[in-house]
Structures are given as structure tokens and as C-alpha cells.
Scaffold this active site. Structure first.
Site, PDB file in Angstrom:
ATOM      1  N   ARG A 111      -2.465 -12.540  -4.295  1.00  0.00           N
ATOM      2  CA  ARG A 111      -3.913 -12.419  -4.030  1.00  0.00           C
ATOM      3  C   ARG A 111      -4.579 -11.803  -5.260  1.00  0.00           C
ATOM      4  O   ARG A 111      -3.900 -11.404  -6.190  1.00  0.00           O
ATOM      5  CB  ARG A 111      -4.126 -11.485  -2.838  1.00  0.00           C
ATOM      6  CG  ARG A 111      -3.440 -10.153  -3.097  1.00  0.00           C
ATOM      7  CD  ARG A 111      -3.774  -9.093  -2.091  1.00  0.00           C
ATOM      8  NE  ARG A 111      -2.816  -8.003  -2.117  1.00  0.00           N
ATOM      9  CZ  ARG A 111      -2.850  -6.981  -2.956  1.00  0.00           C
ATOM     10  NH1 ARG A 111      -3.780  -6.897  -3.887  1.00  0.00           N
ATOM     11  NH2 ARG A 111      -1.932  -6.038  -2.899  1.00  0.00           N
ATOM     12  N   GLY A 162       0.804  -1.224   0.000  1.00  0.00           N
ATOM     13  CA  GLY A 162       0.000   0.000   0.000  1.00  0.00           C
ATOM     14  C   GLY A 162       0.833   1.268   0.000  1.00  0.00           C
ATOM     15  O   GLY A 162       0.370   2.319   0.427  1.00  0.00           O
ATOM     16  N   GLU A 190       4.757  -7.571 -10.211  1.00  0.00           N
ATOM     17  CA  GLU A 190       4.874  -6.148 -10.518  1.00  0.00           C
ATOM     18  C   GLU A 190       6.293  -5.801 -10.982  1.00  0.00           C
ATOM     19  O   GLU A 190       7.277  -6.274 -10.398  1.00  0.00           O
ATOM     20  CB  GLU A 190       4.528  -5.319  -9.271  1.00  0.00           C
ATOM     21  CG  GLU A 190       3.095  -5.557  -8.805  1.00  0.00           C
ATOM     22  CD  GLU A 190       2.622  -4.573  -7.744  1.00  0.00           C
ATOM     23  OE1 GLU A 190       1.405  -4.362  -7.656  1.00  0.00           O
ATOM     24  OE2 GLU A 190       3.461  -4.020  -7.011  1.00  0.00           O
ATOM     25  N   GLU A 231       7.869  -6.633  -6.962  1.00  0.00           N
ATOM     26  CA  GLU A 231       7.252  -7.483  -5.937  1.00  0.00           C
ATOM     27  C   GLU A 231       6.181  -8.372  -6.558  1.00  0.00           C
ATOM     28  O   GLU A 231       5.775  -8.177  -7.703  1.00  0.00           O
ATOM     29  CB  GLU A 231       6.645  -6.645  -4.807  1.00  0.00           C
ATOM     30  CG  GLU A 231       5.445  -5.828  -5.219  1.00  0.00           C
ATOM     31  CD  GLU A 231       4.581  -5.418  -4.021  1.00  0.00           C
ATOM     32  OE1 GLU A 231       4.700  -6.012  -2.936  1.00  0.00           O
ATOM     33  OE2 GLU A 231       3.764  -4.498  -4.200  1.00  0.00           O
ATOM     34  N   LYS A 253      18.009   1.106  -5.966  1.00  0.00           N
ATOM     35  CA  LYS A 253      18.235   2.314  -6.760  1.00  0.00           C
ATOM     36  C   LYS A 253      16.868   2.925  -7.046  1.00  0.00           C
ATOM     37  O   LYS A 253      15.915   2.205  -7.369  1.00  0.00           O
ATOM     38  CB  LYS A 253      18.927   1.911  -8.068  1.00  0.00           C
ATOM     39  CG  LYS A 253      19.139   3.037  -9.035  1.00  0.00           C
ATOM     40  CD  LYS A 253      20.410   3.772  -8.708  1.00  0.00           C
ATOM     41  CE  LYS A 253      20.615   4.961  -9.649  1.00  0.00           C
ATOM     42  NZ  LYS A 253      21.655   5.856  -9.136  1.00  0.00           N
ATOM     43  N   ARG A 289     -10.343   4.619  -9.846  1.00  0.00           N
ATOM     44  CA  ARG A 289     -10.748   4.336  -8.457  1.00  0.00           C
ATOM     45  C   ARG A 289     -11.429   5.587  -7.909  1.00  0.00           C
ATOM     46  O   ARG A 289     -10.789   6.631  -7.764  1.00  0.00           O
ATOM     47  CB  ARG A 289      -9.532   4.015  -7.597  1.00  0.00           C
ATOM     48  CG  ARG A 289      -8.815   2.756  -8.022  1.00  0.00           C
ATOM     49  CD  ARG A 289      -7.833   2.335  -6.941  1.00  0.00           C
ATOM     50  NE  ARG A 289      -6.945   1.295  -7.413  1.00  0.00           N
ATOM     51  CZ  ARG A 289      -6.141   0.585  -6.629  1.00  0.00           C
ATOM     52  NH1 ARG A 289      -6.116   0.833  -5.329  1.00  0.00           N
ATOM     53  NH2 ARG A 289      -5.359  -0.343  -7.127  1.00  0.00           N
ATOM     54  N   LYS A 304      -2.170   3.415  -6.344  1.00  0.00           N
ATOM     55  CA  LYS A 304      -2.748   3.484  -7.685  1.00  0.00           C
ATOM     56  C   LYS A 304      -4.092   4.212  -7.699  1.00  0.00           C
ATOM     57  O   LYS A 304      -4.911   4.006  -6.813  1.00  0.00           O
ATOM     58  CB  LYS A 304      -2.940   2.056  -8.211  1.00  0.00           C
ATOM     59  CG  LYS A 304      -1.626   1.295  -8.309  1.00  0.00           C
ATOM     60  CD  LYS A 304      -1.829  -0.208  -8.346  1.00  0.00           C
ATOM     61  CE  LYS A 304      -0.486  -0.918  -8.233  1.00  0.00           C
ATOM     62  NZ  LYS A 304      -0.635  -2.352  -7.980  1.00  0.00           N
TER      63      LYS A 304
HETATM   64  P1  ADP Z   1       3.901  -1.516  -2.218  1.00  0.00           P
HETATM   65  O1  ADP Z   1       4.032  -2.979  -1.931  1.00  0.00           O
HETATM   66  O2  ADP Z   1       3.871  -0.673  -0.986  1.00  0.00           O
HETATM   67  O3  ADP Z   1       2.790  -1.204  -3.183  1.00  0.00           O
HETATM   68  P2  ADP Z   1       5.892  -1.491  -4.376  1.00  0.00           P
HETATM   69  O4  ADP Z   1       7.225  -2.120  -4.188  1.00  0.00           O
HETATM   70  O5  ADP Z   1       4.878  -2.261  -5.160  1.00  0.00           O
HETATM   71  O6  ADP Z   1       5.288  -1.112  -2.927  1.00  0.00           O
HETATM   72  O7  ADP Z   1       6.048  -0.048  -5.017  1.00  0.00           O
HETATM   73  C1  ADP Z   1       4.938   0.830  -5.177  1.00  0.00           C
HETATM   74  C2  ADP Z   1       5.324   1.995  -6.049  1.00  0.00           C
HETATM   75  O8  ADP Z   1       6.443   2.699  -5.506  1.00  0.00           O
HETATM   76  C3  ADP Z   1       5.769   1.615  -7.452  1.00  0.00           C
HETATM   77  O9  ADP Z   1       4.694   1.423  -8.335  1.00  0.00           O
HETATM   78  C4  ADP Z   1       6.600   2.826  -7.826  1.00  0.00           C
HETATM   79  O10 ADP Z   1       5.792   3.920  -8.198  1.00  0.00           O
HETATM   80  C5  ADP Z   1       7.294   3.185  -6.520  1.00  0.00           C
HETATM   81  N1  ADP Z   1       8.620   2.510  -6.439  1.00  0.00           N
HETATM   82  C6  ADP Z   1       8.917   1.364  -5.792  1.00  0.00           C
HETATM   83  N2  ADP Z   1      10.229   1.036  -5.959  1.00  0.00           N
HETATM   84  C7  ADP Z   1      10.769   2.011  -6.714  1.00  0.00           C
HETATM   85  C8  ADP Z   1      12.089   2.258  -7.249  1.00  0.00           C
HETATM   86  N3  ADP Z   1      13.106   1.434  -7.007  1.00  0.00           N
HETATM   87  N4  ADP Z   1      12.272   3.375  -8.015  1.00  0.00           N
HETATM   88  C9  ADP Z   1      11.238   4.224  -8.271  1.00  0.00           C
HETATM   89  N5  ADP Z   1      10.000   4.059  -7.797  1.00  0.00           N
HETATM   90  C10 ADP Z   1       9.747   2.969  -7.032  1.00  0.00           C
END
Ligand code: ADP
Length: 451
Positions: free
Chosen positions: A292, A164, A275, A288, A201, A338, A237
């Protein structure tokens, strides 16, 4: 097939699961908190039982009450939806030990992929590209500095148990790194009860692209293409679409191939999502896996004509996948907005309260998944999603036209919603062109003076 399923969730996703069950001829048991006594999922399920107080910890997250409800109604399976207990490996284990089927993957897989640092390791060993970063958890500043020496600024510190968009902090300098590390750890501890963080990074304005998969217990796995979820605010999102306007057939082929390799590597079963971030050079990296059903599964359903929730239930019942990769064909374009109970003009402040009157869009090529009705009170205790509004078109342009029209028909009186934000975006030249990244919402919010 199951005779009776308990739905351990609320809101639109509880309704979505009830609908799938009814179409499959399965009886449904709803659970609800005191705040949800007048909710639609309570009214539409075959049976319903109150499991506790309004706070999630005392109801939708309270495992003993949910298991007791499952025993009282003698259900064969539990569908966790998304959020709440959907990615709780311990809950999945308890279900199995009570001989109730958890509709999702094996608890061990949930545990492995739920630890994001561990999931990255699994991706790496499956040969899936990952973002340069730490090898697992980073304990303190000295370790963090060592990682930064290798990968250089900017970096992002992320909670291993994250979800989230919480527990994430970007740092561009050593000074910022120290405070980012501390806040990310504190936020992770508060939100997930686990302060572990890792470092990646930080990619500048990438796109968020994810691949939907289905895998059965007999070793069959298929993908259902990608969703583009780059319209995000604070890593959450707001708009999703399928297909992505940003990827070519060859990128899609490479991404789906990598996805299926990872699914095989971890022995994944049921519906899941991998993702990725796509950078400006069109290189993609695993970030990640969600073990689900996701909020945005609906755009895939619209484009592929597949009912993902029914597939989840069939897979959990031990049935063979009803689709094979060659028969899965995309058709046209779908967009999801949404609609949240938030005021975009006031920093998206949550606006729970009573909906005096509402009227939902209809007509060709529109789908609304929502639990609200005229007179419904949005409780302050849960997330602010009111409705998922979906529009389909033969191509992206047509889908945008359908969405503009549907947003004009979406009427809610009494509380603020994100409808004005979506109307603005559907006319924004950058969105219409398809050329935008994950920072797009920040730009819109700044330009509109909504910050
Ligand atoms: P969560 O599990 O909290 O949703 P995510 O790892 O899926 O976290 O990342 C959510 C969002 O965060 C991604 O869609 C992106 O916009 C941003 N993000 C995550 N990692 C990076 C990264 N290494 N560089 C740039 N943006 C990132």
C-alpha cells in the site's frame, strides 16, 4: 482515466488522495463516520457520505457500507489509503467483484505478502536475505524451543498478520520465551483475529531501511531509493528520512536489486515498500512488504519529485509507468516528523481533544500534510497522527536546519503534541551525526526522564 474515485479513509491521507485526484481532474467521494462530520476531507471532496458510527468497525472498516457508498455515487475505483482496509485482501476481492477497481495490488498478492511468514518464504525463494528463524508458523513452546536451539537467544516472536508494531515480543531466556509466546499470540488474536506467530533472531539495535517501488500492469517496475525509519518508539515510526545516512552506494545497489527481484517474483503491481533491517556489519535482511502507500511516502516524493499517489491511480487505470529507472534521480535530503496528539512527557499518552488554535509552518522547503484546523476536535477513536511535517535541504545538515525552523513555527494550542520530542531530537548529537539505531528513542526517553 477514472472519472470518479471513492476514498475509503480519513485524516491526512484522505486529503492527500483528494489532492492527487483534483490535480488529475478526477471527482472525489469522501466517506466519513459520525465522529468525522466536521473533518476537512468531508469538506474538500466533491461529495461525501456518512457511513456509520464513530467506531472504525462500524464505519471505515465496515465493508458493506463502503461498497454501498461506491454504488450510490457510481465510482470506478476505490483508494484505500493506509491502515483500515488497505491490506485487506477480502475487501480488494469484493471491490473487483463489484466492478470497482481497488487501487492497489492484486488481492492474491495482498494475501500472500500480508502473511508475514509467507512473505518471508517468497523473499527466500527470490534469493533475498532473510533473518534466521522459524520456517513459518510456530505453534507451541516445544516448537519454539527447537527454533531457539538453532538460532540462539535473543529472539523476537512476531504476529504473522502483524502490523503497526503490535504482536511482537522479545525473549532472552527459556522462561521469558514461554510468556512472550503467550502474550504475542494473545495480542495477535486480539489485534488481527489471528493468533499465528513466527520467530526470528532478534537483531541488536539495527536500522530500519525500506525501499519504495512502483510497478505497472505491463511488467515495468522501478525503485525510488530508500527511506531510513530508525527513529521508532515501540516499533512505531516517529521520524523518517531519505536518503539514509547509514548506507553506502553499494548497499543501496544490493538492496534495490533484491527489492526488484522480489517484486518480480510475486508479480507485484502498484506502489509498495519492501522493509529491511540493516545490522551493525552492514548486512541487510528482509522483514516484510507493505502492499500500500505508506505514511512516510512523502519523504521519497520530496527527494525524487514524484507524486506517488498520482502514480498509484495511473497504474490502477492501466497506464504505463511514466518514469523509467534512468530518469529517476534523487535530489537533496528530506526529513519527516510525525506530529501526534500524544504527550511525550507522559509516556506518549494519547491526547485527543479540541485544538483551540493552530498555525502551520510554511516558507521554503517545508511541506505539511495535515487535516487539522483551529477549532477541530481530535476524536479518540482513531490513530493520533495530526500532521506530517517535512523539511528539505540540499544535504542532511541543511534539512535538519529547515526542520528546526519549521518545528519552531508549528503551533498547536489546547492539546499536547509530539513537537517537543522532535525539537529535542533535531538537536540531539546522535541524531545530528546520523549514527543511531532503532533503540535511539528508548535512549532519548530514558535520558529525558520521559519513560
Ligand atoms: P510491523 O509490521 O508491526 O510494523 P515489522 O516486521 O515491520 O512489524 O517490524 C517493525 C519494527 O520492529 C522494525 O522496524 C524493528 O525496529 C523491529 N523488529 C522487527 N523484527 C526485528 C528483529 N528480528 N530484530 C530486531 N528488531 C526487529
Amino acid at each position: 482515466m477514472f472519472e470518479r474515485i471513492l476514498i475509503a479513509n480519513r485524516g491526512e491521507i484522505a486529503l492527500r488522495i483528494i489532492r492527487a485526484c483534483k490535480e488529475l481532474g478526477i471527482q472525489t467521494v469522501a466517506v466519513y463516520s459520525r465522529a468525522d462530520e466536521r473533518s476537512l476531507h468531508v469538506q474538500l471532496a466533491d461529495s461525501a457520505i456518512c457511513i456509520g458510527n464513530s467506531a472504525s468497525a462500524e464505519s471505515y472498516l465496515h465493508v458493506p457500507s463502503i461498497i454501498k457508498a461506491a454504488e450510490i455515487f457510481d465510482v470506478e475505483a476505490i483508494h484505500p489509503g493506509y491502515g483500515f482496509l488497505a491490506e485487506d485482501a477480502h475487501f480488494a476481492e469484493i471491490c473487483e467483484s463489484c466492478r470497482v477497481k481497488f487501487i492497489g495490488p492484486h488481492p492474491e498478492v495482498i494475501r500472500r505478502m500480508g502473511d508475514k511468514a509467507e512473505a518471508i518464504r517468497a523473499a527466500r525463494s527470490a534469493g533475498v536475505p532473510v533473518i534466521p528463524g522459524s520456517e513459518g508458523i510456530v505453534a507451541d513452546k516445544a516448537e519454539a524451543l527447537k527454533v531457539v536451539e538453532k538460532i540462539k537467544y535473543p529472539v523476537i516472536i512476531k504476529a504473522a498478520a502483524g502490523g503497526g508494531g503490535r504482536g511482537m515480543r522479545v525473549a532472552h531466556t527459556d522462561v521469558a520465551l514461554t510468556s512472550a509466546l503467550q502474550t504475542a499470540q494473545a495480542e495477535a488474536e486480539a489485534a488481527f483475529g489471528n493468533p499465528a506467530v513466527y520467530i526470528e533472531k532478534y537483531l541488536e539495535n539495527p536500522r530500519h531501511i525500506e525501499i519504495q517501488v512502483l510497478a505497472d500492469t505491463r511488467g515495468n517496475a522501478v525503485h525510488l531509493g530508500e527511506r531510513d525509519c530508525s527513529v521508532q518508539r515501540r516499533h512505531q515510526k516517529l521520524i523518517e528520512e531519505a536518503p539514509s545516512p547509514a548506507i553506502t552506494p553499494s548497499i543501496r545497489r544490493a538492496m534495490t536489486k533484491a527489492t526488484l527481484k522480489l517484486v518480480q517474483e510475486v508479480g507485484y503491481v502498484n506502489a509498495g515498500t519492501i522493509e529491511f533491517l540493516l545490522d551493525k556489519d552492514s548486512d541487510f535482511y528482509f522483514i516484510e512488504m507493505n502492499t500500500r502507500i505508506q505514511v512516510e511516502h512523502t519523504v521519497t516524493e520530496m527527494v525524487y519529485g514524484v507524486d506517488l499517489v498520482k502514480e498509484q491511480i495511473r497504474i490502477a487505470a492501466g497506464e504505463r509507468l511514466s518514469l523509467d529507472q534512468r530518469s529517476i534521480r534523487p535530489n537533496g535530503h528530506a526529513i519527516e516528523c510525525r506530529i501526534n496528539a500524544e504527550d511525550p512527557a507522559d509516556r506518549f499518552r494519547p491526547c485527543p481533544g479540541t485544538i483551540e488554535f493552530c498555525s502551520m509552518p510554511g516558507g521554503p522547503n517545508v511541506r505539511v500534510d495535515s487535516h487539522i484546523y483551529s477549532g477541530y476536535t481530535v476524536p479518540p477513536h482513531y490513530d493520533s497522527l495530526l500532521a506530517k511535517l517535512l523539511a528539505w535541504g540540499r544535504d542532511r545538515r541543511e534539512a535538519i536546519g529547515t526542520m528546526r525552523r519549521a518545528l519552531d513555527e508549528f503551533y498547536v494550542n489546547g492539546i499536547a503534541t509530539t513537537v517537543p520530542f522532535h525539537k529535542h531530537v533535531m538537536h540531539h548529537p546522535k541524531f545530528v551525526s546520523g549514527a543511531f539505531g532503532n533503540h535511539f528513542v528508548d535512549e532519548v526517553v530514558r535520558d529525558q526522564g520521559w519513560a
